[in-house]
Design an enzyme around this catalytic site. Structure first.
Site, PDB file in Angstrom:
ATOM      1  CG  HIS A   1       5.024 -50.349  -4.992  1.00  0.00           C
ATOM      2  ND1 HIS A   1       4.474 -49.809  -3.856  1.00  0.00           N
ATOM      3  CD2 HIS A   1       4.769 -49.467  -5.989  1.00  0.00           C
ATOM      4  CE1 HIS A   1       3.904 -48.642  -4.153  1.00  0.00           C
ATOM      5  NE2 HIS A   1       4.075 -48.406  -5.447  1.00  0.00           N
TER       6      HIS A   1
ATOM      7  CG  HIS B   1       6.823 -45.574  -8.317  1.00  0.00           C
ATOM      8  ND1 HIS B   1       6.591 -44.379  -7.673  1.00  0.00           N
ATOM      9  CD2 HIS B   1       5.782 -46.388  -7.960  1.00  0.00           C
ATOM     10  CE1 HIS B   1       5.468 -44.468  -6.969  1.00  0.00           C
ATOM     11  NE2 HIS B   1       4.954 -45.681  -7.131  1.00  0.00           N
ATOM     12  CD  GLU B   2       4.334 -49.107 -10.383  1.00  0.00           C
ATOM     13  OE1 GLU B   2       3.937 -49.822  -9.437  1.00  0.00           O
ATOM     14  OE2 GLU B   2       3.864 -47.970 -10.594  1.00  0.00           O
TER      15      GLU B   2
ATOM     16  CB  CYS C   1       2.291 -43.838  -5.100  1.00  0.00           C
ATOM     17  SG  CYS C   1       2.179 -45.600  -4.715  1.00  0.00           S
TER      18      CYS C   1
HETATM   19 NI    NI Z   1       3.282 -46.700  -6.377  1.00  0.00          NI
END
Ligand code: NI
Length: 195
Positions: free
Chosen positions: A161, A157-158, A115
């Site tokens: 966030h 994953h995104e 990341c």
């Molecule tokens: Ni990330």
């Protein structure tokens, strides 16, 4: 957000510990608003400059539900754990506004992730291996897709966030599944993978 015209600005990326990375991001109300269009332009400029797989708005200090990602077709960088059986052509840079992710299976697969907000580090993270996801495009159109393997991983994953979640919070065994990319390449990835 600046009003600078042209092809955009390279934005500074927040590192783990910045409060913005732990916040639940707000919905984008109007995808066509100039501030949103400027943010998209600057995020695309930033990801091209950084040569990465994805970026979420909170990582550039904008706590709104907007991410950009891609699936490279090929890479010799072992930090991208591609699954070419699912996306042999890759997926081009995609801008997602107010994305929603729904797992299509309870099955999770563990693989290494990195990341931009944790430079130099990698973690072994379980993710659903198949998902459906939906989002608005920058033109305000609704899109819904299925994804498997790395494609599903990068979207999860995104989108994490946007919930204020960084991948270390998902690692099942931080004692074994977390460390510096350099050392993990040396000790954990096979010789073919660590080139
Ligand atoms: Ni990330």
């Amino acid at each position: 957000m600046g009003s600078q015209s042209g092809s955009g600005r390279i934005l500074r990326v927040a590192r783990m510990g910045e409060p913005v990375l732990g916040q639940v991001a707000d919905d984008v109300i109007d995808p066509q608003a100039p501030a949103v269009q400027n943010l998209i332009r600057d995020m695309l400029k930033t990801v091209h400059y950084l040569d990465c797989a994805g970026l979420a708005a909170p990582q550039v200090y904008a706590s709104v539900r907007l991410v950009v990602f891609r699936v490279p077709a090929h890479t010799d960088n072992p930090k991208y754990r591609l699954t070419p059986q699912h996306d042999p052509e890759g997926v081009p840079w995609t801008v997602m506004i107010n994305p929603v992710v729904e797992p299509l299976t309870s099955e999770a697969t563990e693989d290494w992730e990195g990341c931009l907000s944790l430079p130099g580090l990698m973690g072994l993270v379980p993710r659903f291996s198949s998902i459906r996801y939906a989002y608005l495009t920058p033109n305000g159109q609704k899109v819904s897709k299925e994804a498997h393997g790395f494609h599903a991983r990068v979207v999860q994953h995104e989108c994490d966030h946007l919930e204020g979640i960084l991948y270390p919070q998902r690692i099942s065994d931080p004692g074994k599944g977390f460390g510096y990319q350099e050392e993990i390449r040396k000790h954990r990835l096979s010789p073919a993978e660590s080139k």
